[in-house]
Design an enzyme around this catalytic site. Structure first.
Site, PDB file in Angstrom:
ATOM      1  N   ASP A  96      57.132  37.370  84.204  1.00 20.07           N
ATOM      2  CA  ASP A  96      56.797  37.161  82.807  1.00 20.07           C
ATOM      3  C   ASP A  96      56.287  35.755  82.547  1.00 20.07           C
ATOM      4  OD1 ASP A  96      56.616  37.691  80.078  1.00 20.07           O
ATOM      5  OD2 ASP A  96      58.583  36.819  79.726  1.00 20.07           O
ATOM      6  N   ASP A 280      49.045  36.635  78.574  1.00 19.99           N
ATOM      7  CA  ASP A 280      50.427  37.105  78.625  1.00 19.99           C
ATOM      8  C   ASP A 280      50.565  38.340  79.504  1.00 19.99           C
ATOM      9  OD1 ASP A 280      53.217  37.241  77.830  1.00 19.99           O
ATOM     10  OD2 ASP A 280      52.630  38.946  76.598  1.00 19.99           O
TER      11      ASP A 280
END
Length: 407
Positions: A96, A280
């Protein structure tokens, strides 16, 4: 209390500095697995994504900007096998870029054979329409193994003792900027501490604080090794052009993450005017500001499908679809028509989608100051991405999959 935390971090950093590193190859390449399985066959994929995007503007309970791990989305995520202990226990961690804490213990328990620092850590993340996600635990110092190439002793990681509303994975490998650790130490909200890549540099495992990300597009509903992380420097073998870099934006909000400046055009017409946004790994789709979304909808002739929550086009409209160009720094990255649609073989993973429907991956981003777009992994699947913490830059290059027709 501040002095205690500072000394603890310093001592742990020194212990890592003096630790032997078994492998020093450059770059250190770690394979990724993409998880596509869901328990009920379909999910509210769009709603999960929107909850994730909305959390970027939330604040944690300390009033600081919260890191935003991709905790709500149970499908389409890239997982790294993370070994802890000797012999190692394997944990499947989400990779992440929206968070910076490495933590384990959500599913597979930790045996606590490592050194307990007694330093408490925790975070709470806004859930949008979904229940709030949180973890709380303690830092332990233990041996960490990634693949066959990397073993580091005396690494400090967060071990969760309490986890709410987090399923399917063992934890998170956060590769976001270090400032996203702020607010997670329970007795010192202002302190930051080293990220995983910071520690690799300190331990001389890598020479530069750089992470290269390669996501190969896949269209099958199964777990497959179709990606990699490279630590220390990019894996140039994955690139078909030179990597070109742009500075991380200084625009508030976007600058907290891997934020860049970007403009999008279609048929030489501006769709998204130059603005700041972020890269992202935690989002499935590409999100652009509402006005840009409406312009893209108009030029493609797409209609909003309320059941699927996505823009939908006909076969004739797909044949007429043209390239979507992303102007980032001095380069232009092109999404070919095939790259602008969701893989049709995975329509079954979107609740409300029809099996033969053609759905676009461009979605609406609700207005938020400082963030005009989010380029999710459907963007990153087409371009090799480099996150450079040393120089605060983001780089991109084309790959063998940039222009292929697979969806």
């Amino acid at each position: 209390m501040f002095l205690m935390v500072s000394l603890l971090i310093l001592l742990l950093a020194l212990s890592i500095t003096g630790s032997p590193v078994e492998v020093r190859n450059f770059p250190i390449i770690i394979p990724l697995t993409r998880r596509l399985n869901v328990s009920n066959g379909t999910i509210d994929l769009v709603q999960h994504d929107k909850a994730h995007v909305a959390a970027f503007t939330d604040y944690n309970r300390h009033g600081r900007r919260a890191s935003v791990p991709m905790l709500h989305a149970p499908t389409g995520k890239y997982v790294v096998k993370f070994g802890v202990g000797s012999p190692p226990t394997t944990y499947n961690l989400l990779v992440d870029s929206g968070s910076a804490v490495t933590w384990i213990g959500a599913r597979t328990p930790y045996d606590e054979n490592g050194f307990n620092t007694r330093q408490r850590v925790g975070a709470t993340y806004g859930g949008g329409p979904f229940p709030e996600v949180s973890f709380s635990g303690t830092f332990f110092v233990d041996t960490v193994t990634l693949g066959r190439e990397l073993t580091i002793r005396n690494y400090e990681l967060a071990v969760a003792s309490t986890v709410t509303n987090f399923r399917d994975y063992d934890g998170v490998l956060g590769i976001g900027p270090r400032d996203l650790t702020r607010g997670t130490l329970e007795d010192n909200a202002d302190a930051t501490y080293p990220t995983f890549t910071d520690c690799l540099v300190t331990a001389s495992a890598i020479g530069h604080n750089i992470v290269g990300i390669f996501f190969q597009p896949i269209t099958k509903d199964q777990d497959i090794h179709f990606g990699e992380l490279s630590f220390g420097k990019p894996d140039y073998t994955r690139c078909t052009t030179n990597i070109e870099y742009t500075h991380v934006t200084n625009t508030p909000l976007s600058t907290d993450y891997w934020g860049i400046e970007q403009r999008i055009t279609y048929r030489n017409t501006d769709i998204l005017f130059a603005t700041a946004g972020i890269i992202d790994t935690g989002c499935n789709f590409i999100y652009i500001a509402s006005d840009a979304y409406e312009r893209y909808k108009a030029v493609t002739g797409a209609a909003f499908d309320e059941l699927a929550g996505l823009l939908r086009i006909t076969s004739d409209q797909y044949r007429a679809l043209e390239e979507l160009k992303f102007h980032i720094g001095n380069q232009v990255l092109t999404l070919v028509p095939d790259a602008q649609i969701w893989p049709r073989s995975l329509n079954s993973k979107i609740r409300g989608a029809e099996e033969d429907g053609i759905y676009l991956i461009i979605n609406r981003l609700d207005a938020r100051e400082g963030m005009g777009f989010v380029n999710g992994y459907t963007f990153m699947q087409r371009f090799y991405t480099v996150l450079d913490s040393d120089d605060r830059m983001v780089g991109f290059a084309t790959t063998p999959f940039t222009y292929v027709t697979i969806n």
